[in-house]
Design a protein around this motif. Structure first.
Motif, mmCIF file in Angstrom:
data_model
loop_
_atom_site.group_PDB
_atom_site.id
_atom_site.type_symbol
_atom_site.label_atom_id
_atom_site.label_comp_id
_atom_site.label_asym_id
_atom_site.label_seq_id
_atom_site.Cartn_x
_atom_site.Cartn_y
_atom_site.Cartn_z
ATOM 1 N N GLU A 76 -4.849 0.073 4.161
ATOM 2 C CA GLU A 76 -4.057 0.965 3.055
ATOM 3 C C GLU A 76 -3.410 1.111 3.346
ATOM 4 O O GLU A 76 -2.116 1.688 1.967
ATOM 5 C CB GLU A 76 -4.574 2.323 3.054
ATOM 6 C CG GLU A 76 -6.572 2.346 2.809
ATOM 7 C CD GLU A 76 -6.746 3.827 2.830
ATOM 8 O OE1 GLU A 76 -8.287 4.293 2.851
ATOM 9 O OE2 GLU A 76 -6.320 4.597 3.512
ATOM 10 N N ARG A 77 -1.914 0.908 4.200
ATOM 11 C CA ARG A 77 -0.608 0.619 4.410
ATOM 12 C C ARG A 77 -0.213 -0.960 3.465
ATOM 13 O O ARG A 77 0.962 -0.779 3.275
ATOM 14 C CB ARG A 77 0.054 1.096 5.833
ATOM 15 C CG ARG A 77 -0.450 3.021 5.819
ATOM 16 C CD ARG A 77 0.377 3.323 7.348
ATOM 17 N NE ARG A 77 0.269 4.558 7.793
ATOM 18 C CZ ARG A 77 -0.892 5.170 8.356
ATOM 19 N NH1 ARG A 77 -1.724 4.223 8.758
ATOM 20 N NH2 ARG A 77 -0.182 6.500 8.365
ATOM 21 N N LEU B 24 -4.285 8.886 -0.833
ATOM 22 C CA LEU B 24 -4.999 8.092 -1.677
ATOM 23 C C LEU B 24 -6.898 9.298 -2.352
ATOM 24 O O LEU B 24 -6.505 10.314 -1.895
ATOM 25 C CB LEU B 24 -6.163 6.787 -1.021
ATOM 26 C CG LEU B 24 -4.983 6.088 -1.132
ATOM 27 C CD1 LEU B 24 -5.214 4.536 -0.423
ATOM 28 C CD2 LEU B 24 -3.983 5.289 -2.055
ATOM 29 N N GLN C 83 -14.075 7.443 -1.470
ATOM 30 C CA GLN C 83 -14.205 5.998 -0.374
ATOM 31 C C GLN C 83 -14.699 5.009 -1.979
ATOM 32 O O GLN C 83 -14.365 3.638 -1.876
ATOM 33 C CB GLN C 83 -15.064 5.675 0.368
ATOM 34 C CG GLN C 83 -14.499 5.443 1.721
ATOM 35 C CD GLN C 83 -15.383 4.992 3.104
ATOM 36 O OE1 GLN C 83 -14.565 3.616 2.928
ATOM 37 N NE2 GLN C 83 -15.768 5.809 3.612
ATOM 38 N N GLY D 143 0.926 -1.063 -0.028
ATOM 39 C CA GLY D 143 -0.414 -0.046 -0.185
ATOM 40 C C GLY D 143 0.694 1.084 0.088
ATOM 41 O O GLY D 143 2.412 1.775 -0.510
ATOM 42 N N PRO E 48 -1.787 7.058 3.970
ATOM 43 C CA PRO E 48 -3.579 6.952 2.941
ATOM 44 C C PRO E 48 -3.633 8.545 2.623
ATOM 45 O O PRO E 48 -4.612 8.176 1.344
ATOM 46 C CB PRO E 48 -4.254 6.443 4.392
ATOM 47 C CG PRO E 48 -3.226 5.933 5.016
ATOM 48 C CD PRO E 48 -1.703 6.244 4.847
ATOM 49 N N LEU F 109 -10.081 -3.179 -2.469
ATOM 50 C CA LEU F 109 -10.602 -1.397 -2.340
ATOM 51 C C LEU F 109 -11.666 -2.514 -0.826
ATOM 52 O O LEU F 109 -12.199 -3.397 -0.667
ATOM 53 C CB LEU F 109 -11.454 -1.957 -3.379
ATOM 54 C CG LEU F 109 -10.765 -1.984 -4.757
ATOM 55 C CD1 LEU F 109 -10.966 -1.704 -5.918
ATOM 56 C CD2 LEU F 109 -8.868 -0.207 -4.261
ATOM 57 N N GLU G 17 -2.286 -2.958 -1.362
ATOM 58 C CA GLU G 17 -2.240 -1.355 -3.043
ATOM 59 C C GLU G 17 -3.748 -1.357 -3.060
ATOM 60 O O GLU G 17 -4.334 -2.258 -3.084
ATOM 61 C CB GLU G 17 -1.483 -1.887 -4.362
ATOM 62 C CG GLU G 17 -1.841 -0.734 -5.069
ATOM 63 C CD GLU G 17 -1.496 -1.081 -6.562
ATOM 64 O OE1 GLU G 17 0.197 -1.073 -6.768
ATOM 65 O OE2 GLU G 17 -2.272 -2.545 -7.182
ATOM 66 N N TRP G 18 -4.334 0.489 -3.321
ATOM 67 C CA TRP G 18 -5.824 0.177 -3.311
ATOM 68 C C TRP G 18 -5.883 -0.145 -4.632
ATOM 69 O O TRP G 18 -5.722 0.724 -6.052
ATOM 70 C CB TRP G 18 -5.639 1.989 -3.135
ATOM 71 C CG TRP G 18 -7.173 2.166 -3.500
ATOM 72 C CD1 TRP G 18 -8.046 3.097 -4.976
ATOM 73 C CD2 TRP G 18 -8.387 1.987 -2.220
ATOM 74 N NE1 TRP G 18 -8.884 3.188 -4.690
ATOM 75 C CE2 TRP G 18 -9.320 3.238 -3.181
ATOM 76 C CE3 TRP G 18 -8.348 1.846 -1.002
ATOM 77 C CZ2 TRP G 18 -10.615 2.383 -3.047
ATOM 78 C CZ3 TRP G 18 -9.739 1.787 -0.582
ATOM 79 C CH2 TRP G 18 -11.172 2.230 -1.273
ATOM 80 N N ALA H 166 -6.678 2.526 8.033
ATOM 81 C CA ALA H 166 -6.121 3.197 7.310
ATOM 82 C C ALA H 166 -4.156 2.157 6.983
ATOM 83 O O ALA H 166 -3.649 1.897 6.289
ATOM 84 C CB ALA H 166 -4.917 4.711 8.116
ATOM 85 N N ARG I 217 -13.199 9.791 2.120
ATOM 86 C CA ARG I 217 -12.549 8.800 2.973
ATOM 87 C C ARG I 217 -11.986 9.554 4.584
ATOM 88 O O ARG I 217 -11.962 8.989 5.933
ATOM 89 C CB ARG I 217 -11.227 8.554 1.995
ATOM 90 C CG ARG I 217 -9.716 7.740 2.741
ATOM 91 C CD ARG I 217 -9.251 7.432 2.436
ATOM 92 N NE ARG I 217 -8.695 6.332 1.535
ATOM 93 C CZ ARG I 217 -8.984 6.510 0.654
ATOM 94 N NH1 ARG I 217 -9.615 7.272 -0.222
ATOM 95 N NH2 ARG I 217 -9.599 5.143 0.126
#
Length: 443
Positions: free
Chosen positions: A116-117, A64, A68, A57, A61, A127, A120-121, A113, A431
Motif C-alpha cells: 500500500e505504500r 485507507l 479490504q 501509494g 496505510p 487492489l 496506489e489503492w 502495508a 484492514r
C-alpha cells in the motif's frame, strides 16, 4: 526507463515494430505471463526498480478505508455508470507454515502495508484482499465470534455437485488485481520475498516463511478479452463465437449496478469484525460448445435473462442495450408462466427472486479464466452472511420449476452449461484485523 521501453520486454524479434503494434504485443506478453507466472524473460523485465511504473501509494496505510473490500470508489466506471472491474486477477491459496503468534502477525501486517505504500489503492495501482477459511479458525481454542457466519464450505448444500469438486481446506485466499498485469506480477514477487523494491519503495518483509503457496489461479475481464483468448480452449467451438464486445465468455455483459449489492450491504456491521465481509469463491468450467452451437442468440438471451427479454430484443448482441440494470425484477412474477408456457426460465430472472425488498444480496466480482487451457469462470461473491449466498444459490438451482419438467440440465437458466470444480468460503477481515486474526479478537 519503463519496461515498455526495454527491448528485452518486446516479444518481437527486432523491437522495431510500430508503437501501437508493439504495445499490443507487450500487453499480450504480460497477459500470458500473468496466466503462467513470471517467466524468465518477464523476470528480467521486472528486475529493476524502475521496471514497474504505477501511481505511488500512501505514506500511512491506516489512512485507507478499513474495509479490504472497498474497491468500488477506487475503480473507474463504464459509460453507463457501472463499476468497471480490474482487468488482471491472481488468486493464491495459502497454507500457514508457522504458529499465528504476534511475531508472525507483525510480519504479515508489515508485508501487506508495504504494497500500500508502494502502489496506489486503485485499479491503476493495486487492489487486494486476504481472506481466511473456516479451517484457519479451527486451529484456535476459541470459536469464531458469533457475528460472523462462516460455516465449513459444502457445495452439496445447495447444488448436486460433480464428484471432482475440490473444497478449499487451506488457510487463506489472497486476491491481487490491477489493470496492469506487470503490477500484479511485481506485487506477487515483492509479497513473497522475490524482490526487495517495488515501484521505488523498499520492501522489508514478506509472506515467505509465514505462508506456503499451494495453488495459483488467474483471471481476466474486459470487453474484447474473451474473444481474443477463446482460440484453442477446451469447451469452445472452433467457430470462435464469443462476440468482440463481450467482457465474459458466455457472450454478455454483467455487473450491472442495480444488480449488485452495495459494499455497505455486504459489510458485517457489528462485533470485533465490523467492517469485514464474507467471500465465496468457486471455479466453474463452461461448456461453450453446447451454449453457442445448440442455441441461437434469442434462446441464449432467454436462458440468461428471461424469455421476455428475448421477445422484446432488449439485450442486443452482448448486452449493449442495457445500461445499469437488466430489468429482470419486472418479469419475476411471470417466471412460472414462462416455465409452463415457454419451457424456459432465465438465470437472472431466477436470481432476482432472492432479493430482499428489491435489493440484491450479493456483490459479485467474477472473472474469466483460461487456467489449464480450459474455458471457465472464477465466481467471486461478497455478502454479509454466507446464508445469503446460499439463499441466492438455491434460487439459481430453481427446484420449483421441476414441476414443469425443467430440471438442472434442462432449460432452467444456464445450469446445464456449468461444471463446478472448486469451492471455498472465507472471512475477509477489516484492514485493521487482516494479519492472522484471532477468532474472537476482544475475548
Amino acid at each position: 526507463m519503463s519496461d515498455a521501453d526495454d527491448p528485452k520486454c518486446d516479444p518481437s524479434p527486432t523491437g522495431s515494430e510500430p508503437d501501437s503494434k508493439r504495445d499490443h504485443s507487450r500487453r499480450e506478453f504480460v497477459r500470458a505471463a500473468v496466466a503462467s507466472g513470471a517467466s524468465a524473460t518477464l523476470a528480467a523485465c521486472l528486475a529493476g526498480e524502475s521496471s514497474v511504473t504505477a501511481p505511488a501509494g500512501v505514506a500511512e496505510p491506516a489512512s485507507l478505508p478499513d474495509r479490504q473490500h472497498a474497491w468500488n470508489d477506487a475503480s473507474p466506471t463504464d459509460a453507463d455508470g457501472n463499476v468497471r472491474p480490474p482487468r488482471h486477477h491472481v488468486f493464491w491459496n495459502l497454507s500457514l507454515a508457522v504458529e499465528p503468534d504476534g511475531a508472525a502477525r507483525d510480519t504479515v501486517a508489515t508485508a501487506l502495508a508495504a504494497l500500500e505504500r508502494a502502489l496506489e489503492w486503485s485499479t491503476d495501482g493495486l487492489l487486494f484482499s486476504l481472506g481466511y477459511t473456516p479451517a484457519y479458525f479451527d486451529r484456535f481454542d476459541a470459536s469464531l465470534h458469533e457475528s460472523v457466519d462462516l460455516p465449513p464450505p459444502d457445495p452439496m448444500v445447495v447444488l448436486a455437485a460433480e464428484s471432482d469438486v475440490t473444497v478449499d481446506t487451506t488457510d487463506a485466499l489472497l486476491h491481487l488485481v490491477s489493470d496492469d498485469g506487470a503490477v500484479v506480477l511485481a506485487a506477487e514477487e515483492a509479497l513473497f520475498g522475490e524482490r526487495d523494491r517495488l515501484n521505488g519503495h523498499a520492501v522489508s518483509a514478506s509472506l515467505d516463511g509465514i505462508f506456503e503457496r499451494t495453488d495459483r489461479r488467474t483471471g481476466f475481464v474486459g470487453a474484447g478479452l474473451p474473444a481474443d483468448r477463446q482460440r484453442g480452449l477446451e469447451g469452445v467451438p472452433d467457430s470462435e463465437p464469443v462476440p468482440e464486445g463481450a467482457p465474459f465468455f458466455m457472450g454478455f455483459r454483467s455487473g450491472f449496478r442495480e444488480s449488485q449489492a452495495t459494499e455497505d450491504r455486504v459489510t458485517i456491521r457489528e462485533g470485533p469484525f465490523a467492517g469485514a465481509t464474507t467471500q465465496h469463491f468457486e471455479t466453474v468450467e463452461l461448456d461453450l460448445d453446447a451454449w453457442f452451437d445448440e442455441h441461437d442468440h434469442e434462446h441464449r438471451v432467454a436462458r440468461l435473462f428471461s424469455p421476455d427479454h428475448a421477445e422484446r430484443e432488449a439485450v442486443g448482441e452482448y448486452g449493449e442495450r442495457l445500461d445499469t440494470t437488466t430489468d429482470v425484477t419486472a418479469v419475476t412474477d411471470e417466471i412460472h408462466a414462462h416455465a409452463r408456457d415457454e419451457g424456459i426460465v432465465g438465470h437472472a430472472q431466477k436470481l432476482a427472486r432472492a432479493r430482499e425488498d428489491g435489493e440484491p444480496l450479493l456483490l459479485r466480482r467474477d472473472v474469466n479464466t483460461t487456467d489449464g487451457d480450459v474455458c471457465g469462470l472464477h465466481f467471486v461473491s461478497l455478502q454479509r452472511e454466507l446464508a445469503e449466498f446460499r439463499r441466492v444459490r438455491e434460487a439459481m438451482a430453481g427446484e420449483a420449476f421441476g414441476q414443469y419438467g425443467l430440471g438442472p440440465r434442462q432449460s432452467n437458466g444456464i445450469l446445464q452449461y456449468l461444471r463446478l470444480r472448486h469451492w471455498g468460503s472465507y472471512l475477509v477481515p477489516p484492514r485493521s484485523r487482516r494479519a492472522l486474526p484471532r477468532p474472537n479478537p476482544k475475548a
